[in-house]
Scaffold this motif. Structure first.
Motif, PDB file in Angstrom:
ATOM      1  N   LEU A  54      27.052  40.696   8.997  1.00  0.00           N
ATOM      2  CA  LEU A  54      26.577  42.070   9.098  1.00  0.00           C
ATOM      3  C   LEU A  54      25.674  42.293   7.887  1.00  0.00           C
ATOM      4  O   LEU A  54      26.106  42.149   6.754  1.00  0.00           O
ATOM      5  N   THR A  55      24.403  42.637   8.129  1.00  0.00           N
ATOM      6  CA  THR A  55      23.485  42.872   7.008  1.00  0.00           C
ATOM      7  C   THR A  55      23.008  44.310   7.095  1.00  0.00           C
ATOM      8  O   THR A  55      23.473  45.074   7.947  1.00  0.00           O
ATOM      9  N   THR A  56      22.093  44.663   6.200  1.00  0.00           N
ATOM     10  CA  THR A  56      21.495  45.989   6.325  1.00  0.00           C
ATOM     11  C   THR A  56      19.989  45.819   6.314  1.00  0.00           C
ATOM     12  O   THR A  56      19.457  44.843   5.791  1.00  0.00           O
ATOM     13  N   ARG A  57      19.329  46.748   6.907  1.00  0.00           N
ATOM     14  CA  ARG A  57      17.871  46.753   6.937  1.00  0.00           C
ATOM     15  C   ARG A  57      17.406  48.190   6.799  1.00  0.00           C
ATOM     16  O   ARG A  57      17.847  49.042   7.554  1.00  0.00           O
ATOM     17  N   GLY A  58      16.488  48.458   5.879  1.00  0.00           N
ATOM     18  CA  GLY A  58      15.900  49.788   5.746  1.00  0.00           C
ATOM     19  C   GLY A  58      16.973  50.833   5.571  1.00  0.00           C
ATOM     20  O   GLY A  58      18.124  50.538   5.257  1.00  0.00           O
ATOM     21  N   PRO A  66      23.259  49.439   8.925  1.00  0.00           N
ATOM     22  CA  PRO A  66      23.931  48.170   9.217  1.00  0.00           C
ATOM     23  C   PRO A  66      23.244  47.495  10.400  1.00  0.00           C
ATOM     24  O   PRO A  66      22.820  48.182  11.349  1.00  0.00           O
ATOM     25  N   MET A  67      23.136  46.178  10.315  1.00  0.00           N
ATOM     26  CA  MET A  67      22.439  45.462  11.371  1.00  0.00           C
ATOM     27  C   MET A  67      23.032  44.076  11.563  1.00  0.00           C
ATOM     28  O   MET A  67      23.506  43.457  10.625  1.00  0.00           O
ATOM     29  N   CYS A  68      23.026  43.607  12.823  1.00  0.00           N
ATOM     30  CA  CYS A  68      23.276  42.199  13.067  1.00  0.00           C
ATOM     31  C   CYS A  68      22.464  41.805  14.288  1.00  0.00           C
ATOM     32  O   CYS A  68      21.957  42.670  14.990  1.00  0.00           O
ATOM     33  N   GLY A  69      22.310  40.527  14.503  1.00  0.00           N
ATOM     34  CA  GLY A  69      21.468  40.117  15.622  1.00  0.00           C
ATOM     35  C   GLY A  69      21.904  38.784  16.181  1.00  0.00           C
ATOM     36  O   GLY A  69      22.591  38.005  15.520  1.00  0.00           O
TER      37      GLY A  69
END
Ligand code: ADP
Length: 897
Positions: A54-58, A66-69
């Motif tokens: 789980l990362t973060t962007r902007g 929070p972001m994941c892909g």
């Protein structure tokens, strides 16, 4: 990603949030280039389930997002895990290319810096609407069910969109549990509660609010609420008529309003999740519950038909029986075992087909070899019709239908064919034109990826061949060009290469670059890398353009042929589905024959009487487990009839009582499903309802009030069983105190014997029940044999007539490893108890005099004086504080007044 970083909603954020709102309770897979990205809560949830970073962007609203892909090319495996974890996923795809977006922006006058590729939710992926091979279990049907209540009765529409099978049925609310247990849906939809009438199936108790026991255990089922207006019978009927191009549904069956309303809700939901594109749906089949053997959810669970108690196929009946060589065969066998028949003719037809293959081991082996190579036609068809087919699916249909025709040819020559085989053979052919079309059009092994072409065979389309030869010529020209440039420049390491960004280019090492940089060299500089420099030339550019153009046209030509094939297949969908079903039926019969040969199983004799006579019966699952450990299963007989309907079976724990009960129920079930059975001989008088109950003590892990469950389930037998039913009761009454338990077991046995008068096997450890034999003329006593030998208990697993002589409880405890001093102490206690039994006649003293069904009188209540005397006797005065003693005194005084 920069677009998401701005604090005020950027166009991308606005687009994302709009799609997010549209996705409702589903996770949103937001396509960005080669990834599906998830943001905010979706990202947290998915990252936890998928165990990915789980990362973060902007940031948004001042906080990091929070972001994941997941990569698009491996998205299916991630989807599978999310679906299994009970999620639904909305797929938002890019619906235009960047060039199209730019052109649109130009038309609309949007500055090009603000151009955003259009995205839309193209599909909702839900547990019940899957078609992808990777998301489905090959040997298990995947059922979506819609339920609606119409005037006090429940309409059920169920479909497996992976194969298009659809059934409609109607049942009373109390029969819903059994109906759902049979369907075992992975997703259920129901109408939103009606605010006025309050008719919410969940609130009405028809659907238990917690994850219900009917669910396939690894897919938790939560009913999904859908707008009530979509469950309209008129609209449902209309949709079905249009779908199947008929003016009336009469030819398919006499469907009720409740069924059609459910069908309406089901189709509207499929529209919703497919965003307007419907999957394959075959004509609905009317299911009439009374035409089959009835089993409720508790019976299915306790017999472990499709799934073992601890979950999974291993240890279940189907796990021990299934020898099918195709996924479709295994799915049909599961259906057979979930819905045993009640019609002797239909059962005999299946048995005759099994017998046919049983008698022909060599042909059977050949057949199975052929079937094994057949792809899953039904599911390939499902994907193609749903618009998710790949060139490989087309190839599977070609191969499967060709093999079906070959089997038809081969089997049509076989002598003494049973009627069912002839029926199936007729469905194997008739696809000549289609297979011919597919065979000519497709390469031998078409790829799964459609977008890069290459699946249409050479020689099928002259124009395509021409385009291919143009690009082939150009490729050869480029190869020749490389050799020429090397000679001309004298640079032996010069290469012509290709990548996705630059297309074709000429590359030389950095130290040779100067020569090519010269203005009159004929080369134009394109890119300088560490150690290498890349150039273009006019001739190379021209050849590359030829390749690109021809390639584009070739792709378009292949696409057009693909669509033609999809159309041809869609037009023949019902016939193809019938072929797939016929192959499955043949596979099931041959698989059953294989199983019978392997275990020396016999063909049951089906009769209309109320008898059950089994010699040398075995439990297929226990036998297989013992065989693995190198142990032998002891076969046992069972003989129930009009004047000996109820067998009371005693004997020590671990003696084999449960096994015996279940093996007989399973033999009945297998016989009526049209399978051979694990016995030397079996006479099965048709059973209309099968009941299996296990005393609560075995189910402690379930955590609910288990005795309550046991009694609710037992009550159902007393309410529903008929004289043609078969009931097995395993230690019923065990979940409560000895007295209650014995009393209940006694009363239930009497009711089954004298009121219901059905066939029944009743295992119990209450010796006292043996006295029932005195008053019940069609009840007989049996026991599993055991012997104590040199202080050790030997369990013989052998059934014998007469009551059990003793319980061997202490010997079993010793066998189980209870320490010797404890066992010794227990023996002393037992001797004491037995001595007093002599005096009192045991806990069942006097029961023999009970008139049948006499109400069991409640214990007389003590008078206040007696209660006070008892309390005084029990009070431990030394343990009381003065204050407590005073309180007690006041209490007693109050009780007396
Ligand atoms: P009970 O219900 O009397 O406690 P079970 O039926 O649970 O006994 O059987 C206990 C174990 O005994 C089984 O797990 C199996 O290993 C073995 N067993 C049962 N029946 C047989 C049999 N007919 N032949 C061989 N072993 C058996």
């Amino acid at each position: 990603m920069a677009a998401l970083a701005d604090s005020k909603p950027t166009p991308m954020m606005a687009q994302y949030l709009a799609l997010r709102a549209e996705a409702g309770d589903a996770l949103l897979f937001y396509r960005m280039g080669d990834f599906f990205e998830l943001f905010f809560e979706d990202a947290r949830k998915a990252a936890a389930i998928l165990d990915i970073a789980l990362t973060t962007r902007g940031e948004h609203g001042g906080a990091p997002i929070p972001m994941c892909g997941v990569p698009v090319h491996s998205a299916e495996s991630y989807l599978a895990r999310l679906i299994r974890a009970g999620c639904r996923v909305a797929i938002a795809e890019q619906v235009e290319t960047p060039d199209e977006a730019k052109a649109r922006a130009k038309r609309e006058g949007t500055p090009s810096s603000k151009v955003l590729v259009g995205r839309a939710i193209v599909r909702l992926v839900t547990a019940g609407t899957l078609t992808e091979e990777a998301l489905l279990e090959p040997r298990r049907a995947n059922v979506l069910a819609a339920l609606v209540e119409v005037r006090g009765s429940i309409g059920i529409a169920a479909c497996d969109v992976s194969t298009g099978a659809m059934v409609l049925e109607e049942c009373a609310p109390e029969a819903l549990g059994a109906a759902l247990a049979q369907l075992s849906p992975s997703e259920i939809i129901i109408p939103e509660p009606n605010p006025r009438a309050g008719g919410d199936l969940r609130q009405d108790g028809a659907i238990p609010p917690e994850a219900p026991a009917f669910a396939g255990a690894h897919i938790p089922v939560d009913a999904i609420l859908r707008p009530r207006s979509t469950f309209a019978s008129d609209a449902g009927a209309e949709r079905l008529k249009v779908l199947h191009g008929v003016a009336t549904l009469d030819a398919f069956g006499a469907f009720t309003r409740a069924m059609l309303a459910a069908a309406g809700g089901l189709i509207a939901y499929l529209d919703h999740v497919g965003r307007g594109s419907l999957p394959l749906l075959l004509p609905p089949v009317l299911r009439e519950a009374q035409l089959g053997m009835a089993m409720d959810a508790a019976t299915r669970a306790s017999l472990e038909i499709l799934e073992a108690a601890q979950g999974g196929r291993a240890g279940s009946l189907i796990g021990a029986v299934d020898r099918c060589v195709t996924g479709a065969g295994s799915r049909l066998l599961a259906e057979d075992l979930s819905a045993p028949l009640l019609d002797a003719g239909a059962i005999e037809a299946r048995l005759a087909l099994v017998q046919f293959w049983r008698d022909r081991p060599i042909e059977r082996a050949q057949l199975r070899e052929g079937l094994r190579a057949i792809p899953d036609l039904g599911r390939a068809l499902g994907r193609v019709v749903a618009g998710r087919g790949s060139p490989r699916d087309l190839g599977q249909l070609r191969d499967g239908l060709t093999e079906a025709a070959r089997l038809h040819h081969w089997l049509s020559g076989a002598p003494d064919r049973p009627a069912l085989l002839d029926q199936m053979l007729a469905r194997l052919t008739g696809h000549g034109a289609l297979t011919d079309h597919l065979a000519r059009a497709l390469v031998p092994s078409p790829p799964t990826e459609r977008s890069s072409g290459g699946y249409i065979a050479d020689g099928y389309d002259a124009v395509l061949d021409e385009l291919r030869s143009v690009s082939g010529d150009a490729r050869r020209a480029i190869a020749a060009m490389e050799a020429r440039y090397r000679a001309e420049t004298g640079i032996a390491t010069l290469k012509i290469r290709h990548n996705g960004v630059l297309g074709y280019f000429i590359e030389v090492g950095a130290r040779h670059a100067d020569a090519l940089m010269a203005p009159d060299s004929g080369f134009t500089h394109r890119q300088t890398m560490a150690g290498a420099v890349r150039f273009n030339s006019l001739t190379l550019h021209a050849e590359a353009a030829r390749i690109a153009e021809a390639g584009g046209h070739a792709l378009a030509a292949e696409e057009a042929h693909f669509e033609e094939m999809v159309e041809a297949i869609t037009a023949a969908r019902e016939a193809i589905a019938a072929t797939a079903a016929a192959l499955a039926r043949i596979d099931v019969a041959a698989g059953n024959a294989e199983r019978a040969a392997e275990g020396d199983w016999c063909r049951p004799e089906i009769a209309e009487d109320a008898g059950l006579a089994i010699t040398g019966g075995r439990h297929p699952v226990v036998e297989a487990a013992l065989a693995k450990a190198g142990e032998r299963f002891v076969a046992n007989d069972c003989a129930l009839g009009a004047d000996d309907r109820l067998w009371l079976i005693g004997g020590p724990n671990m003696g084999g009582k449960s096994t015996f009960l279940r093996q007989n129920a399973l033999i009945v079930l297998l016989a009526q499903a049209g399978c051979f059975v694990p016995a030397l001989s079996a006479h099965v008088g048709l059973v209309d309802r099968l009941f299996s109950r296990v005393g609560a003590a075995d189910n402690l892990a379930r955590g609910r009030s288990t005795f309550m469950v046991e009694m609710v389930e037992t009550a159902a037998i007393l309410a529903q069983a008929t004289s043609r039913s078969f009931v097995i009761l395993d230690e019923v009454g065990r979940g409560t105190s000895t007295y209650d338990g014995l009393a209940l077991a006694w009363a239930v046995a009497e009711a089954v014997h004298s009121n219901i008068r059905c066939r029944c096997l009743f295992a119990t450890h209450y010796h006292e029940l043996a006295r029932l034999a005195e008053s019940c003329e069609a009840l007989s006593l049996h026991h599993v044999r055991a012997r104590e030998w040199q202080g050790d208990l030997v369990l013989l697993h052998e059934l014998a007539e007469g009551p059990a002589d003793r319980s061997y409880g202490l010997a079993v405890a010793r066998l189980a490893g209870v320490p010797a001093p404890v066992v010794e102490r227990a023996r002393t206690v037992l001797e004491k108890l037995e001595a007093t039994r002599e005096a009192t006649g045991g806990i069942a003293a006097g029961l023999g005099d009970l008139p049948l069904f006499a109400a069991i009188r409640p214990e007389p209540k003590a008078t206040p004086e007696q209660a006070l005397a008892e309390a005084l006797r029990r009070a431990d005065l030394d343990a009381l504080t003065p204050r407590e003693a005073l309180d007690l005194l006041y209490q007693w005084k109050r009780d007396l007044s």
